[in-house]
Write a protein that holds these residues in place. Structure first.
Motif, PDB file in Angstrom:
ATOM      1  N   ARG A   1      71.687 -27.637 -15.676  1.00 56.57           N
ATOM      2  CA  ARG A   1      72.299 -26.888 -14.588  1.00 56.57           C
ATOM      3  C   ARG A   1      71.196 -26.214 -13.801  1.00 56.57           C
ATOM      4  NH1 ARG A   1      74.796 -21.439 -17.383  1.00 56.57           N
ATOM      5  NH2 ARG A   1      75.449 -21.140 -15.219  1.00 56.57           N
ATOM      6  N   ILE A   2      71.498 -25.806 -12.593  1.00 55.88           N
ATOM      7  CA  ILE A   2      70.566 -25.038 -11.769  1.00 55.88           C
ATOM      8  C   ILE A   2      71.248 -23.721 -11.420  1.00 55.88           C
ATOM      9  CG2 ILE A   2      69.245 -24.960  -9.627  1.00 55.88           C
ATOM     10  CD1 ILE A   2      69.191 -28.034  -9.703  1.00 55.88           C
ATOM     11  N   LEU A   3      70.636 -22.624 -11.828  1.00 57.97           N
ATOM     12  CA  LEU A   3      71.225 -21.311 -11.603  1.00 57.97           C
ATOM     13  C   LEU A   3      71.207 -20.959 -10.117  1.00 57.97           C
ATOM     14  CD1 LEU A   3      69.645 -19.365 -14.601  1.00 57.97           C
ATOM     15  CD2 LEU A   3      71.792 -20.656 -14.527  1.00 57.97           C
TER      16      LEU A   3
ATOM     17  N   GLY B   1      45.646 -19.444 -14.797  1.00 60.24           N
ATOM     18  CA  GLY B   1      47.024 -19.132 -15.124  1.00 60.24           C
ATOM     19  C   GLY B   1      47.880 -18.874 -13.899  1.00 60.24           C
ATOM     20  N   HIS B   2      49.182 -19.085 -14.067  1.00 57.02           N
ATOM     21  CA  HIS B   2      50.117 -18.952 -12.957  1.00 57.02           C
ATOM     22  C   HIS B   2      51.502 -18.712 -13.537  1.00 57.02           C
ATOM     23  CE1 HIS B   2      51.897 -19.487  -9.040  1.00 57.02           C
ATOM     24  NE2 HIS B   2      52.575 -20.558  -9.409  1.00 57.02           N
ATOM     25  N   LEU B   3      52.307 -17.897 -12.853  1.00 55.09           N
ATOM     26  CA  LEU B   3      53.675 -17.593 -13.279  1.00 55.09           C
ATOM     27  C   LEU B   3      54.676 -18.159 -12.285  1.00 55.09           C
ATOM     28  CD1 LEU B   3      54.053 -15.845 -15.904  1.00 55.09           C
ATOM     29  CD2 LEU B   3      51.866 -15.418 -14.767  1.00 55.09           C
ATOM     30  N   MET B   4      55.804 -18.629 -12.813  1.00 56.75           N
ATOM     31  CA  MET B   4      56.898 -19.141 -11.986  1.00 56.75           C
ATOM     32  C   MET B   4      58.205 -18.884 -12.715  1.00 56.75           C
ATOM     33  SD  MET B   4      56.331 -23.276 -12.540  1.00 56.75           S
ATOM     34  CE  MET B   4      54.645 -23.217 -11.931  1.00 56.75           C
ATOM     35  N   VAL B   5      59.330 -19.006 -12.002  1.00 58.26           N
ATOM     36  CA  VAL B   5      60.649 -18.734 -12.582  1.00 58.26           C
ATOM     37  C   VAL B   5      61.344 -20.053 -12.883  1.00 58.26           C
ATOM     38  CG1 VAL B   5      62.833 -17.515 -12.314  1.00 58.26           C
ATOM     39  CG2 VAL B   5      60.789 -16.662 -11.139  1.00 58.26           C
ATOM     40  N   VAL B   6      61.717 -20.260 -14.129  1.00 60.51           N
ATOM     41  CA  VAL B   6      62.508 -21.437 -14.500  1.00 60.51           C
ATOM     42  C   VAL B   6      63.966 -21.148 -14.184  1.00 60.51           C
ATOM     43  CG1 VAL B   6      63.190 -23.011 -16.345  1.00 60.51           C
ATOM     44  CG2 VAL B   6      60.876 -22.035 -16.327  1.00 60.51           C
ATOM     45  N   VAL B   7      64.570 -22.013 -13.343  1.00 55.47           N
ATOM     46  CA  VAL B   7      65.952 -21.779 -12.904  1.00 55.47           C
ATOM     47  C   VAL B   7      66.899 -22.894 -13.331  1.00 55.47           C
ATOM     48  CG1 VAL B   7      65.129 -20.441 -10.936  1.00 55.47           C
ATOM     49  CG2 VAL B   7      65.641 -22.875 -10.633  1.00 55.47           C
ATOM     50  N   GLY B   8      66.391 -23.965 -13.965  1.00 56.70           N
ATOM     51  CA  GLY B   8      67.298 -25.017 -14.388  1.00 56.70           C
ATOM     52  C   GLY B   8      66.593 -26.273 -14.845  1.00 56.70           C
ATOM     53  N   PHE B   9      67.420 -27.239 -15.208  1.00 56.08           N
ATOM     54  CA  PHE B   9      66.954 -28.560 -15.625  1.00 56.08           C
ATOM     55  C   PHE B   9      67.882 -29.598 -15.008  1.00 56.08           C
ATOM     56  CE2 PHE B   9      65.517 -25.648 -18.873  1.00 56.08           C
ATOM     57  CZ  PHE B   9      64.228 -26.089 -19.185  1.00 56.08           C
ATOM     58  N   GLU B  10      67.337 -30.765 -14.741  1.00 57.21           N
ATOM     59  CA  GLU B  10      68.156 -31.853 -14.206  1.00 57.21           C
ATOM     60  C   GLU B  10      67.562 -33.192 -14.615  1.00 57.21           C
ATOM     61  OE1 GLU B  10      68.191 -31.552  -9.969  1.00 57.21           O
ATOM     62  OE2 GLU B  10      66.015 -31.708  -9.756  1.00 57.21           O
ATOM     63  N   ILE B  11      68.395 -34.225 -14.597  1.00 59.57           N
ATOM     64  CA  ILE B  11      67.943 -35.586 -14.876  1.00 59.57           C
ATOM     65  C   ILE B  11      68.172 -36.416 -13.623  1.00 59.57           C
ATOM     66  CG2 ILE B  11      68.347 -37.662 -16.242  1.00 59.57           C
ATOM     67  CD1 ILE B  11      69.076 -35.890 -18.588  1.00 59.57           C
ATOM     68  N   LYS B  12      67.103 -37.045 -13.158  1.00 58.55           N
ATOM     69  CA  LYS B  12      67.179 -37.913 -11.988  1.00 58.55           C
ATOM     70  C   LYS B  12      66.613 -39.275 -12.358  1.00 58.55           C
ATOM     71  CE  LYS B  12      64.831 -35.081  -9.284  1.00 58.55           C
ATOM     72  NZ  LYS B  12      64.239 -34.432  -8.071  1.00 58.55           N
ATOM     73  N   ASP B  13      67.426 -40.313 -12.158  1.00 54.24           N
ATOM     74  CA  ASP B  13      67.020 -41.692 -12.476  1.00 54.24           C
ATOM     75  C   ASP B  13      66.510 -41.811 -13.905  1.00 54.24           C
ATOM     76  OD1 ASP B  13      67.635 -42.490  -9.848  1.00 54.24           O
ATOM     77  OD2 ASP B  13      65.648 -41.868  -9.147  1.00 54.24           O
ATOM     78  N   GLY B  14      67.185 -41.095 -14.820  1.00 54.65           N
ATOM     79  CA  GLY B  14      66.839 -41.191 -16.225  1.00 54.65           C
ATOM     80  C   GLY B  14      65.655 -40.360 -16.662  1.00 54.65           C
ATOM     81  N   THR B  15      65.064 -39.583 -15.745  1.00 51.81           N
ATOM     82  CA  THR B  15      63.888 -38.766 -16.050  1.00 51.81           C
ATOM     83  C   THR B  15      64.266 -37.295 -15.970  1.00 51.81           C
ATOM     84  OG1 THR B  15      62.395 -40.453 -15.168  1.00 51.81           O
ATOM     85  CG2 THR B  15      61.508 -38.225 -15.392  1.00 51.81           C
ATOM     86  N   GLU B  16      63.796 -36.499 -16.949  1.00 50.10           N
ATOM     87  CA  GLU B  16      64.149 -35.089 -16.988  1.00 50.10           C
ATOM     88  C   GLU B  16      63.146 -34.254 -16.198  1.00 50.10           C
ATOM     89  OE1 GLU B  16      65.739 -31.733 -20.181  1.00 50.10           O
ATOM     90  OE2 GLU B  16      65.001 -33.674 -20.902  1.00 50.10           O
TER      91      GLU B  16
END
Length: 325
Positions: A154-156, A269-284
């Motif tokens: 899902r993507i928040l 180093g670098h910071l970012m916000v994880v907001v979701g996961f998705e699968i496109k064409d069989g790739t995560e």
């Protein structure tokens, strides 16, 4: 392994010149200094550890978290993770330190020479005009992984897009951590702006904005429940997304080609916000709000999960409303 002690459970520690007041530990009346000391906390074997705390301070008060570890049946000395005071008066670790059993950085303690830590001892010093403490915590690389639970694909929504590079801030190139934290805070309904969060997270001891413990301490000052977590795998991150909670994650990209679509390498180093996961064409893919973008509209990115995990430091900031358990 995560260890968290908060609110009423803080009374289970040694309290010197301190008292419990609702969900806070605070100085007793007519005292300007006191300390909390935990019992010795036995742990799973670990090689690295990072502390966290949530407090309420003002310009005339401070808290200072000190931590020591046991390795090979020997205790290290106490190491201070800085004198924390709100309004940009916080002073963290100025320089990296090294001892026989450990190497200390502004974010973590590493056990040296392939040894393992197996116990932790924490002391928190209170000074000044009635500082308050709600939470102390640490996270290590020990213990077991957790299984994925719930639907994480899902993507928040409602997480604002904020570019550090387009912010106009005088230190725009090095404020990825407060920019990411600002996005997380706004998602949870906090009316803050990037300049405010950057001022609050700036470590006046070394001039850095990205110290992990001090970023979650800033979130705590704003009434959030926040701590730094070391993850064994991507599974805990997926579980937070399944629960509707974005997380701020730390990566280290030595070469731009390591992370397809990244604007540059991030060797420091670098910071970012994880907001979701998705699968496109069989790739995560992992979906993030990456503040290293030339405009707010370009902040949302999808990175190949396999590539992203390889550059991820396995650390995240967990920031939730204070009622979250």
């Amino acid at each position: 392994m995560d260890w968290i002690c908060e609110k009423g459970a803080l009374s289970e520690n040694i309290l010197h010149n301190l008292q419990i007041n609702n969900d806070y530990v605070e100085l007793k009346e007519n005292h300007e200094e006191g300390y909390l000391e935990t019992p010795i906390i036995e742990t799973e074997r670990f090689t690295e550890i990072t502390p966290s705390w949530n407090s309420k301070t003002n310009i005339d008060s401070s808290v200072e978290l000190l931590i020591r570890i046991r390795a090979e049946n020997k205790w290290t000395p106490y190491i201070s993770y800085g004198v924390w005071s709100t309004n940009g008066n916080n002073i963290g670790i100025k320089e990296r330190e090294s001892h026989d059993l450990m190497k200390v950085t502004s974010d973590r303690i590493f056990v040296k020479d392939e040894k393992f830590g197996d116990a932790v001892h924490i002391k928190v010093v209170f000074k000044g005009n009635n500082p308050k403490l709600t939470l102390i915590a640490f996270s290590t690389d020990g213990g077991e992984d957790e299984a994925v639970e719930g639907s994480y694909l899902r993507i928040l929504e409602n997480i604002p897009l904020i570019s550090q590079l387009a912010s106009g801030h005088k230190d725009a190139r090095v404020i990825c951590s407060p920019t990411s934290l600002t996005m997380a805070l706004k998602f949870h309904g906090k009316n803050v702006d990037l300049d405010q969060v950057a001022r609050g997270t700036l470590d006046s001891g070394n001039g850095a904005y990205g110290n992990w413990p001090q970023n979650v301490a800033m979130a705590g000052e704003l009434g959030m429940r926040a701590y730094t977590k070391r993850c064994k795998s991507i599974n805990p991150v997926k579980n937070f997304i399944a629960k509707g909670i974005p997380v701020v994650a730390s990566v280290c990209v030595q070469d731009k080609e390591q992370l397809s679509g990244a604007i540059s390498a991030f060797p420091h180093g670098h910071l970012m916000v994880v907001v979701g996961f998705e699968i496109k064409d069989g790739t995560e893919y992992i979906v993030v709000n990456d503040p290293a973008a030339n405009s707010d509209a370009e902040v949302r990115k999808s990175y190949l999960l396999d590539e992203w995990v390889k550059v991820w430091r396995h650390y995240v900031y967990i920031v939730t409303p204070d009622v979250e358990k």
